[in-house]
Scaffold this motif. Structure first.
Motif, mmCIF file in Angstrom:
data_model
loop_
_atom_site.group_PDB
_atom_site.id
_atom_site.type_symbol
_atom_site.label_atom_id
_atom_site.label_comp_id
_atom_site.label_asym_id
_atom_site.label_seq_id
_atom_site.Cartn_x
_atom_site.Cartn_y
_atom_site.Cartn_z
ATOM 1 N N PHE A 264 0.847 -1.205 0.000
ATOM 2 C CA PHE A 264 0.000 0.000 0.000
ATOM 3 C C PHE A 264 0.873 1.242 0.000
ATOM 4 O O PHE A 264 2.081 1.177 0.196
ATOM 5 C CB PHE A 264 -0.932 0.020 1.207
ATOM 6 C CG PHE A 264 -0.237 -0.253 2.520
ATOM 7 C CD1 PHE A 264 0.510 0.726 3.148
ATOM 8 C CD2 PHE A 264 -0.340 -1.514 3.134
ATOM 9 C CE1 PHE A 264 1.138 0.475 4.343
ATOM 10 C CE2 PHE A 264 0.295 -1.777 4.340
ATOM 11 C CZ PHE A 264 1.039 -0.771 4.950
ATOM 12 N N GLN A 265 0.216 2.371 -0.256
ATOM 13 C CA GLN A 265 0.880 3.673 -0.226
ATOM 14 C C GLN A 265 0.690 4.295 1.147
ATOM 15 O O GLN A 265 -0.373 4.138 1.743
ATOM 16 C CB GLN A 265 0.192 4.601 -1.233
ATOM 17 C CG GLN A 265 0.387 4.203 -2.657
ATOM 18 C CD GLN A 265 1.057 5.327 -3.414
ATOM 19 O OE1 GLN A 265 0.573 6.447 -3.405
ATOM 20 N NE2 GLN A 265 2.184 5.026 -4.044
ATOM 21 N N LEU A 266 1.681 5.010 1.604
ATOM 22 C CA LEU A 266 1.508 5.698 2.883
ATOM 23 C C LEU A 266 0.425 6.759 2.753
ATOM 24 O O LEU A 266 0.246 7.355 1.694
ATOM 25 C CB LEU A 266 2.816 6.376 3.302
ATOM 26 C CG LEU A 266 3.992 5.464 3.638
ATOM 27 C CD1 LEU A 266 5.143 6.284 4.203
ATOM 28 C CD2 LEU A 266 3.588 4.383 4.631
ATOM 29 N N VAL A 295 -6.113 3.951 16.864
ATOM 30 C CA VAL A 295 -5.889 2.550 16.523
ATOM 31 C C VAL A 295 -6.121 2.343 15.032
ATOM 32 O O VAL A 295 -7.085 2.841 14.470
ATOM 33 C CB VAL A 295 -6.826 1.605 17.323
ATOM 34 C CG1 VAL A 295 -6.306 1.424 18.720
ATOM 35 C CG2 VAL A 295 -8.235 2.145 17.360
ATOM 36 N N GLY A 296 -5.201 1.624 14.423
ATOM 37 C CA GLY A 296 -5.346 1.312 13.011
ATOM 38 C C GLY A 296 -4.853 2.393 12.065
ATOM 39 O O GLY A 296 -4.983 2.268 10.850
ATOM 40 N N SER A 297 -4.297 3.459 12.596
ATOM 41 C CA SER A 297 -3.872 4.557 11.726
ATOM 42 C C SER A 297 -2.545 4.244 11.040
ATOM 43 O O SER A 297 -2.111 4.972 10.166
ATOM 44 C CB SER A 297 -3.782 5.860 12.516
ATOM 45 O OG SER A 297 -2.858 5.735 13.566
ATOM 46 N N GLY A 298 -1.897 3.167 11.457
ATOM 47 C CA GLY A 298 -0.689 2.741 10.746
ATOM 48 C C GLY A 298 0.608 3.282 11.338
ATOM 49 O O GLY A 298 1.473 3.787 10.624
ATOM 50 N N LYS A 299 0.740 3.138 12.641
ATOM 51 C CA LYS A 299 1.959 3.627 13.292
ATOM 52 C C LYS A 299 3.139 2.678 13.057
ATOM 53 O O LYS A 299 4.279 3.106 13.032
ATOM 54 C CB LYS A 299 1.721 3.804 14.799
ATOM 55 C CG LYS A 299 0.697 4.899 15.108
ATOM 56 C CD LYS A 299 0.519 5.106 16.589
ATOM 57 C CE LYS A 299 -0.178 3.951 17.286
ATOM 58 N NZ LYS A 299 -1.568 3.739 16.849
ATOM 59 N N THR A 300 2.825 1.396 12.879
ATOM 60 C CA THR A 300 3.912 0.418 12.772
ATOM 61 C C THR A 300 4.808 0.683 11.558
ATOM 62 O O THR A 300 6.025 0.578 11.651
ATOM 63 C CB THR A 300 3.326 -1.009 12.681
ATOM 64 O OG1 THR A 300 2.250 -1.107 13.615
ATOM 65 C CG2 THR A 300 4.362 -2.046 13.047
ATOM 66 N N PRO A 454 -5.964 4.895 6.972
ATOM 67 C CA PRO A 454 -5.774 4.476 5.576
ATOM 68 C C PRO A 454 -7.127 4.328 4.883
ATOM 69 O O PRO A 454 -8.111 3.949 5.524
ATOM 70 C CB PRO A 454 -5.075 3.122 5.706
ATOM 71 C CG PRO A 454 -4.421 3.146 7.029
ATOM 72 C CD PRO A 454 -5.298 3.979 7.898
ATOM 73 N N ASP A 560 -3.398 -7.335 15.071
ATOM 74 C CA ASP A 560 -3.825 -6.882 13.753
ATOM 75 C C ASP A 560 -4.246 -8.059 12.878
ATOM 76 O O ASP A 560 -3.416 -8.724 12.277
ATOM 77 C CB ASP A 560 -2.650 -6.119 13.103
ATOM 78 C CG ASP A 560 -3.052 -5.486 11.787
ATOM 79 O OD1 ASP A 560 -4.218 -5.046 11.674
ATOM 80 O OD2 ASP A 560 -2.213 -5.438 10.876
ATOM 81 N N ARG A 589 -10.331 -3.221 10.451
ATOM 82 C CA ARG A 589 -9.005 -3.125 9.845
ATOM 83 C C ARG A 589 -8.993 -3.636 8.415
ATOM 84 O O ARG A 589 -8.002 -3.497 7.713
ATOM 85 C CB ARG A 589 -8.005 -3.908 10.685
ATOM 86 C CG ARG A 589 -7.806 -3.243 12.004
ATOM 87 C CD ARG A 589 -6.907 -3.983 12.925
ATOM 88 N NE ARG A 589 -6.511 -3.036 13.950
ATOM 89 C CZ ARG A 589 -5.281 -2.585 14.131
ATOM 90 N NH1 ARG A 589 -4.301 -3.026 13.405
ATOM 91 N NH2 ARG A 589 -5.034 -1.697 15.062
#
Ligand code: ADP
Ligand code: MG
Length: 673
Positions: A264-266, A295-300, A454, A560, A589
């Motif tokens: 995916f794209q950031l 939660v789920g915003s893509g911090k990892t 996302p 996740d 998610r």
């Protein structure tokens, strides 16, 4: 203003050396955590009572909290139910009528009252025929006593402990205040529109109006916030003065490769945050950044890119997560992501104890890292708090990432950081932190926010339901399973407490649910399961071999599994709102619409009302604000070791402006040195 010939701070005088405080009283005061004169002077009244004018007994109103002043006309103890129960009654009278004060099953109250005593009684009027207050707070006035302390004024009512009389404590405060007031110094940082500190302490205890009491509280709260801000900002200042940054500004070669391979794209928000991090990590001062993202915003992925910046420059990276499940999940993700880049990833958790090396093999020795001075190629270490506690001592630690920071204390964070020589620090949290709390707790960190999810995520719909709807809910889950989805069912406890009607326990419910969902396989997950077993269950769920995961809140952080689209939380009234929001973040998610059902025992209307906000909004900040208001900062942060300092006067909900002003005051003063 300090008196020159007094060597130490008089406010530190122990209460034991105050006249009239014997060992017994001193022990009682110690139970209230009052040890010194200063402690006593800052003992905050629980409430105030306006004793400038009393209602006549005849004027009291039903249901109203009232103070009345009367003389004891009669009193007596009645026992019944064969002596197992009792009621002690005092009848107060003034020139207008009688008031009955009753204490149920507290026969020893008898010894505190005598006919003819003058008594103040405060409580809610329970009946008018006769006029009655049950379990009032009372004070017996002693003849000839200084009425200026207790009467004809707004009187402070203090938190007490058993055996300590309100009146005695008030008289002590009065005396100590007059003796020591002159030693209360004006702090260097203050605001002109606020009363002076000594004056504030006086008004805290003996205000001449209710507005004075509040003005005093505000002033003392400001002082508290200033002290906290000072500590926080000084820490930051020292860092800037002493620490040399570890510049990580390469060509971003690794990040480019990594992003190209990503499916995916950031999002714009992720990109913006990465730019901030890149600036930090390239600068002369080590990064200290808090990344907030729902939660789920893509911090990892952001953490991954940050790690790559450090690794590209030959530094090692440590990533700490609060649970083994999450650490293992990160390990699996990063190993997958980084294997093409030929970067070593290692896992270190409590149950593995030793570093397990899953790194790249020899023939794939990283070439990009040739610049590394040590022979060991730069490595990403992932672990739980084992990273802090163990002998984990990486060379060239360039970056520390802490995931779900709210599960760790500031002390743990610093301990890990100190294993390196001022490494960069990125802390991530999904609990949206209300600003006042953020500044108080994390004021030494720069803040970044990922304020965008996302694209392509299904919606999460939330429902608050009573327990009698459970059969329908199970039907719904079965239907979702046939559509190909998976579900979580969450319980507050691991084991049955044995108390009927108590919280449902996950182990017992698992046995029932196994039958309910048969033939679909269900899995059980909680903190007391062995690590390998946990991993086994989690993997089965990840790979869709387990359809329903029955768990405690161990799954709260990070897990996740995009295919899981239903979450049922039983006894949801037992969780904080922010925690429920976190739990709910496990679903929604994937591309499918998701459903969260918050179940409470039947008829719990109060709980259902409180939970309503989760039905109404998905905005983590709104939810966190509400949680802060309802339960306070300790609960919101959800950990005993959050490092949240105890505030006597400050209130993070009401005093947002004060926090800001304290911060500005401290910042201005520190910029001058
Ligand atoms: P959290 O911020 O809660 O830690 P994660 O980092 O676990 O969230 O990300 C949640 C999910 O979203 C993961 O499956 C991740 O791969 C995915 N994800 C992250 N960033 C994006 C993106 N820009 N577009 C699509 N999916 C993304
Ligand atoms: Mg996460």
């Amino acid at each position: 203003m300090r008196v020159p010939n007094v060597p130490t701070n008089p406010l530190q005088t122990p209460l034991t050396s105050i006249r009239g405080v014997g060992p017994e009283r001193a022990a009682q005061l110690a139970r209230l955590d009052l040890h010194t004169v200063e402690d006593l002077l800052l003992h905050k009244p629980r409430r105030y009572e306006d004793r400038r004018h009393f209602k006549k007994i005849k004027e009291v109103k039903l249901g109203e909290a009232t103070t009345v002043f009367g003389k004891i006309a009669a009193c007596g103890l009645k026992t019944f139910a064969r002596g197992t129960k009792s009621v002690f009654e005092v009848i107060l009278k003034d020139e207008t009528g009688h008031l009955h004060c009753r204490w149920w099953n507290l026969p020893f109250m008898e010894k505190y009252f005598r006919v003819g005593d003058d008594v103040l009684a405060f409580g809610k009027v329970k009946g008018l025929k006769p006029r009655t207050i049950d379990h009032p707070e009372t004070e017996v006035l002693e003849p000839g006593e200084e009425i200026s302390i207790h009467l004809n004024r707004i009187a402070p009512i203090y938190p007490l402990t058993e055996g300590l009389p309100q009146r005695w404590l008030r008289a002590l405060v009065w005396r100590v205040l007059h003796e020591f007031e002159e030693f209360i110094e004006e702090p260097a940082l203050t605001l002109p529109t606020f009363p002076g500190r000594a004056n504030a302490v006086h008004m805290l205890h003996f205000p001449s109006g209710f507005n004075e009491a509040e003005a005093a509280r505000k002033r003392l709260a400001l002082d508290e916030f200033v002290v906290l801000q000072h500590a926080i900002q000084l820490r930051r200042k020292k860092l800037e003065a002493n620490a040399k940054g570890l510049p990580c500004s390469g060509t971003n070669q690794l990040i480019k490769q990594f992003l190209a391979a990503l499916s995916f794209q950031l999002t714009d928000a992720q990109t913006k945050v990465l730019r901030e991090i890149r600036t930090d990590m390239g600068s002369k001062v080590p990064m200290r950044r808090l990344l907030q993202g729902d939660v789920g915003s893509g911090k990892t992925v952001v953490a991954a890119c940050s790690a790559l910046m450090a690794i590209e420059n030959g530094f090692n990276v440590a990533l700490m997560a609060p649970t083994e499940i999450l650490a293992t999940q990160h390990f699996q993700n990063f190993r997958r992501w980084f294997s093409d880049l030929k970067i070593r990833v290692e896992l270190l958790t409590g149950s593995f104890k030793t570093v397990t090396n899953f790194g790249a093999n020899d023939k794939s020795q990283p070439t990009l890292l040739a610049a590394t001075s040590s022979s060991q190629p730069a490595t990403l270490y992932i672990g739980t708090h084992a990273l802090v506690e163990s002998a984990f001592m990486p060379q060239k630690l360039g970056l520390v990432v802490i995931d779900e920071q709210h599960k760790f204390g500031v002390a743990q964070r610093e301990k890990l950081v100190r294993k390196g020589n001022y490494p960069h620090l990125l802390v991530m949290t999904a609990t949206p932190i209300p600003r006042s709390l953020g500044l108080t707790l994390y004021g030494d960190l720069d803040m970044s926010v990922i304020d965008q999810l996302p694209a392509g995520r299904g919606k999460i719909k939330t429902y608050v339901r009573a327990e009698d709807k459970l059969p329908k809910i199970w039907d719904f889950i079965r239907q979702k399973i046939t559509e190909g989805r998976q579900a979580y069912i969450v319980y507050p406890r691991v084991e049955d407490s044995g108390v009927a009607g108590d919280l449902k326990a996950v182990t017992a419910e698992y046995e029932k649910l196994k039958k309910i969902f048969a033939p679909h396989p269900v899995g059980l997950l909680h903190g007391r399961i062995k690590a390998e077993e946990k991993e086994h269950v989690m993997n089965a769920f990840r790979h869709d071999r387990v359809k329903v995961l029955i768990a405690t809140s161990v799954i709260e952080v990070g897990v996740d599994v995009p295919n899981a689209s239903v979450m049922v939380i039983e006894n949801s009234e037992r969780f904080g709102l922010a925690q429920l929001h976190q739990l709910r973040g496990r679903i929604g998610r994937g591309a499918h619409d998701s459903f969260c059902v918050l179940v409470t025992p039947a008829k719990n209307e109060e709980a259902m009302e409180r939970l309503q906000i989760l039905e109404d909004t998905n905005d983590g900040f709104k939810i966190a604000d509400e949680d802060l208001r309802l339960r306070g900062p300790g609960e919101l942060l959800g950990t005993q070791q959050s490092g949240m300092p105890k505030l006597r006067f400050g209130d993070l909900v009401q005093d947002r402006m004060l926090v800001e002003r304290a911060r500005t005051l401290v910042r201005e003063s520190l910029s001058k040195i």
